[in-house]
Design an enzyme around this catalytic site. Structure first.
Site, mmCIF file in Angstrom:
data_model
loop_
_atom_site.group_PDB
_atom_site.id
_atom_site.type_symbol
_atom_site.label_atom_id
_atom_site.label_comp_id
_atom_site.label_asym_id
_atom_site.label_seq_id
_atom_site.Cartn_x
_atom_site.Cartn_y
_atom_site.Cartn_z
ATOM 1 C CG ASP A 1 -6.541 -1.440 -1.386
ATOM 2 O OD1 ASP A 1 -6.796 -2.820 -1.626
ATOM 3 O OD2 ASP A 1 -5.680 -1.257 -0.649
ATOM 4 C CG ASP B 1 -2.232 -0.949 1.216
ATOM 5 O OD1 ASP B 1 -2.232 -1.398 0.165
ATOM 6 O OD2 ASP B 1 -2.354 -1.348 2.188
#
Length: 171
Positions: A132, A113
């Site tokens: 995401d 991330d």
């Protein structure tokens, strides 16, 4: 349109994986790259849990659920072929995002991330990635599709009721 949905899935996976490779290769893990001070930065993070780092101890359960979800959405998209382009684009984005993160989980054991909106730490404290974002945008698009479909059905019912009333009055 089959090809378009495949291209969206491939595009999402490619964009996700390329962005993660760049982050791993270029971003200093100890120093986030600030884009807008106090608001937005790129920050390397390893997510070993599920969505936004939750359920870290349940990794395998989440992976199995993700695979089942990706397969189910793919079967629905390609076998049942929804008529709505909005629904198909939404499903394609969700499938692509799911595959992008699944690649990380299988290959690395965690998801990379790096997108960090940190302006409101009491409201939003999660770091996320392209996959995401595509899953969330795809889910919002599905919600929009469902709302529009409900409105369309309600209009049809209202028109049918009015037509029936007009027919009864004219008899």
């Amino acid at each position: 349109m089959f090809v378009v949905w495949i291209l969206i899935i491939i595009g999402v996976v490619a964009l996700d994986q390329v962005s993660k490779i760049l982050v791993v290769e270029v971003l200093d893990r100890d120093n986030p790259f600030v884009i807008i001070e106090g608001v937005f930065r790129l920050k390397y993070s390893e997510n070993r849990g599920a969505a936004f780092g939750s359920f870290e101890e349940s990794r395998w359960v989440f992976m199995i659920a993700s695979v089942v979800g990706i397969i189910a959405l793919s079967v629905y998209l390609f076998k049942f072929k929804p008529k709505s382009k909005l629904a198909c684009a939404s499903l394609s984005m969700i499938i692509g995002g799911g595959i992008g993160n699944m690649i990380d989980r299988v290959v690395l054991g965690y998801v990379v991330d790096f997108i960090d909106f940190y302006a409101f730490p009491n409201v939003w404290m999660w770091v996320f990635n392209v996959a995401d974002a595509c899953v969330c945008v795809g889910a919002a698009m599905i919600a929009l599709y469902l709302i529009l479909d409900i409105i369309k059905d309600a209009k049809k019912e209202k028109e049918a009721k009015l037509a029936k009333e007009d027919k009864t009055e004219n008899e």
